[in-house]
Enzyme design. Structure first.
Site, mmCIF file in Angstrom:
data_model
loop_
_atom_site.group_PDB
_atom_site.id
_atom_site.type_symbol
_atom_site.label_atom_id
_atom_site.label_comp_id
_atom_site.label_asym_id
_atom_site.label_seq_id
_atom_site.Cartn_x
_atom_site.Cartn_y
_atom_site.Cartn_z
ATOM 1 N N GLU A 167 0.824 -1.216 0.000
ATOM 2 C CA GLU A 167 0.000 0.000 0.000
ATOM 3 C C GLU A 167 0.857 1.265 0.000
ATOM 4 O O GLU A 167 1.701 1.443 0.884
ATOM 5 C CB GLU A 167 -0.909 -0.010 1.245
ATOM 6 C CG GLU A 167 -1.874 1.149 1.283
ATOM 7 C CD GLU A 167 -2.879 1.053 2.445
ATOM 8 O OE1 GLU A 167 -3.242 -0.075 2.834
ATOM 9 O OE2 GLU A 167 -3.277 2.110 2.953
ATOM 10 N N LYS A 205 -7.069 -0.728 11.718
ATOM 11 C CA LYS A 205 -6.502 -1.193 10.438
ATOM 12 C C LYS A 205 -5.283 -0.332 10.096
ATOM 13 O O LYS A 205 -4.268 -0.827 9.631
ATOM 14 C CB LYS A 205 -7.567 -1.116 9.343
ATOM 15 C CG LYS A 205 -7.163 -1.793 8.032
ATOM 16 C CD LYS A 205 -6.405 -0.896 7.086
ATOM 17 C CE LYS A 205 -6.082 -1.615 5.793
ATOM 18 N NZ LYS A 205 -5.301 -0.790 4.858
ATOM 19 N N ASP A 213 4.597 -14.086 12.052
ATOM 20 C CA ASP A 213 3.253 -14.543 11.697
ATOM 21 C C ASP A 213 2.272 -13.396 11.916
ATOM 22 O O ASP A 213 1.760 -13.189 13.015
ATOM 23 C CB ASP A 213 2.910 -15.754 12.578
ATOM 24 C CG ASP A 213 1.542 -16.336 12.274
ATOM 25 O OD1 ASP A 213 0.751 -15.683 11.566
ATOM 26 O OD2 ASP A 213 1.261 -17.454 12.751
ATOM 27 N N HIS A 262 -2.227 10.207 -1.321
ATOM 28 C CA HIS A 262 -2.343 9.069 -2.239
ATOM 29 C C HIS A 262 -2.172 9.526 -3.681
ATOM 30 O O HIS A 262 -1.533 8.863 -4.484
ATOM 31 C CB HIS A 262 -3.709 8.401 -2.069
ATOM 32 C CG HIS A 262 -3.750 7.478 -0.893
ATOM 33 N ND1 HIS A 262 -4.876 6.824 -0.485
ATOM 34 C CD2 HIS A 262 -2.796 7.108 -0.031
ATOM 35 C CE1 HIS A 262 -4.607 6.092 0.567
ATOM 36 N NE2 HIS A 262 -3.347 6.245 0.872
HETATM 37 C C1 MEV Z 1 -5.812 3.072 5.191
HETATM 38 O O1 MEV Z 1 -5.111 1.905 4.825
HETATM 39 C C2 MEV Z 1 -5.741 3.301 6.688
HETATM 40 C C3 MEV Z 1 -6.590 4.449 7.217
HETATM 41 O O2 MEV Z 1 -7.947 4.286 6.800
HETATM 42 C C4 MEV Z 1 -6.479 4.418 8.721
HETATM 43 C C5 MEV Z 1 -7.414 5.358 9.424
HETATM 44 O O3 MEV Z 1 -8.477 5.681 8.881
HETATM 45 O O4 MEV Z 1 -7.077 5.727 10.580
HETATM 46 C C6 MEV Z 1 -6.132 5.783 6.653
#
Ligand code: MEV
Length: 430
Positions: free
Chosen positions: A84, A268, A284, A382
């Site tokens: 990513e 995430k 892992d 991005h």
């Molecule tokens: C994207 O991979 C991760 C984010 O969505 C994390 C977040 O929203 O805190 C940017």
């Protein structure tokens, strides 16, 4: 002791991959053979064949390096393997902000894994639980019979607990928890072997039947935590003052603390950094993911793994805590030359130290994401990355790369044809 070099390497992104590799190899003292593992995907066909079944090939992902990390007063360059865009840049930038506040303070528990033996068909469950507790010493000794190497390094079984589930759709069951210090290994094999070894004795003591004998990925005796503060002055952007940025980050943090929909995305982002470090070091990452999310739901409602608050001056402090069952020996680290090189770049001396680094990376990654979300949004970054990829694919050399990228962003035309035209124009001008 030789003083460590600073990880605040400026403008690493402006160099070519080979130049960066050379700089990192020199920084970390990699031998040429070790550095070559970073370039040739680090895994031979023969080694791949030793790792899994039905091998038909190997699969590469980019490895980047995050800069600026100062953890417990020590500088680290952090190898990250991830597909990513923006993760490595965001992590490095956030580490720079926290560095301005003195760096990250991290700690971690002993490497205590927990494993479960599920016991069923027990004549008297309460008596069985008491009996297992009274046989604890014998059972721990027996568990250690399977792990002489780990015991010689100071690890091994440290405790036994019982949990009773009196009324389940599968009848009453008793679960014995074995706690086992796996030292510098993640320790899945060590604890699973020990569990299988003590299961017959547990059957005998309880009068029941053992079913599952497996570790728990909710390794909550193997926690790591990190904390860092960003001075208010370091937080501002061209449009927003530091106080305002900090406030927006706290608001974002609070939403993740109270709302599982936001917590999932917030976590995430944290795992973007931690998983990438797990991949780089041959750990892992599914185990780490499982543990992190189970821990985030430990109170019955899923919440964030981190939180951010401001003090009266507007300085922003973040904290993260999660289970991190990691290894620096055994597993993929044994065969994967890329993982070995990554561990050498990190120069961690123990699995506990790696867990501290991972918690720090999670905290920085979280800050990077929240800061972007609370200011310009993440799409601009991005887009920059996307434009850079298009420009590179169109043949832009380092001396014109920035111009091509900036022009495409300014015009809002991030397309291969436009990049090619801009490259041609620049070449004509040179
Ligand atoms: C994207 O991979 C991760 C984010 O969505 C994390 C977040 O929203 O805190 C940017």
């Amino acid at each position: 002791m030789e003083p460590r070099k600073s990880s605040a390497i400026s403008k690493l992104y402006e160099r070519s991959p080979a130049e960066r590799r050379e700089a990192v190899a020199a920084w970390a003292g990699l031998e040429p053979i070790e550095a070559s593992a970073l370039d040739d995907c680090g895994l031979s066909a023969n080694d791949a064949e030793l790792m899994i079944e039905n091998v038909i090939g190997r699969f590469a992902l980019p490895m980047g390096v995050a800069t600026n990390f100062l953890i417990n007063g020590r500088d680290y360059l952090i190898p990250l393997v991830i597909e990513e865009p923006s993760v490595v840049a965001a992590c490095s930038y956030a580490a720079k902000l926290i560095r301005a506040g003195g760096g990250i303070v991290a700690s971690s528990d002993e490497s205590i894994m927990t494993g479960q033996v599920q016991l069923l068909d027990i004549p008297n469950i309460e008596t069985a639980a008491a009996s297992i507790t009274s046989h604890q010493e014998t059972l721990l000794r027996r568990a250690n019979e399977t792990a002489t190497n780990i015991v010689a390094r100071g690890g091994g079984a440290t405790g036994l607990e019982t949990r009773v589930f009196a009324d389940t759709p599968a009848g009453a069951m008793l679960v014995a928890h074995l706690h086992f210090d796996t030292r510098d290994a993640m320790g899945a094999n060590a604890i699973n072997t020990a569990l299988e070894h003590i299961a017959p004795a547990l059957e005998e003591i309880s009068g029941g039947r053992a079913n599952l004998r497996i570790l728990s990925n909710l390794s909550d005796r193997r926690m790591a935590r990190a904390r860092g503060t960003i001075p208010v002055d370091a937080l501002g952007t061209a449009e927003l003052c530091g106080h305002g940025v900090g406030e927006a980050i706290v608001e974002a943090s609070v939403l993740a603390e109270i709302d599982p929909y936001r917590a999932a995305t917030h976590n995430k982002g944290i795992m973007n950094g931690i998983d990438a470090l797990m991949m780089a070091t041959g750990n892992d990452w599914r185990a780490v993911e499982a543990g992190a999310h189970a821990y985030a739901a430990r109170h019955g409602s899923y919440t964030s793994l981190s939180s951010w608050r401001q003090d009266e001056q507007g300085n922003l402090t973040g904290h993260i805590e999660l289970p991190l069952a990691l290894g620096i020996v055994g597993g993929a680290t044994r065969v994967h030359r890329g993982a070995k090189a990554a561990l050498k770049i990190l120069a961690v001396e123990s699995a506990r130290e790696l867990a501290q680094v991972a918690a720090a990376v999670g905290l920085a990654q979280n800050l990077g994401a929240l800061r972007a979300l609370a200011t310009e949004g993440i799409q601009r970054g991005h887009m920059r990355m996307h434009a850079r990829q298009i420009a590179l694919a169109a043949g832009a050399e380092p001396d014109i790369l920035q111009d091509v990228v900036q022009t495409m962003i300014r015009e809002g035309r991030i397309r291969p044809e436009r990049a090619k035209a801009l490259v041609r124009e620049s070449e004509r001008r040179l």
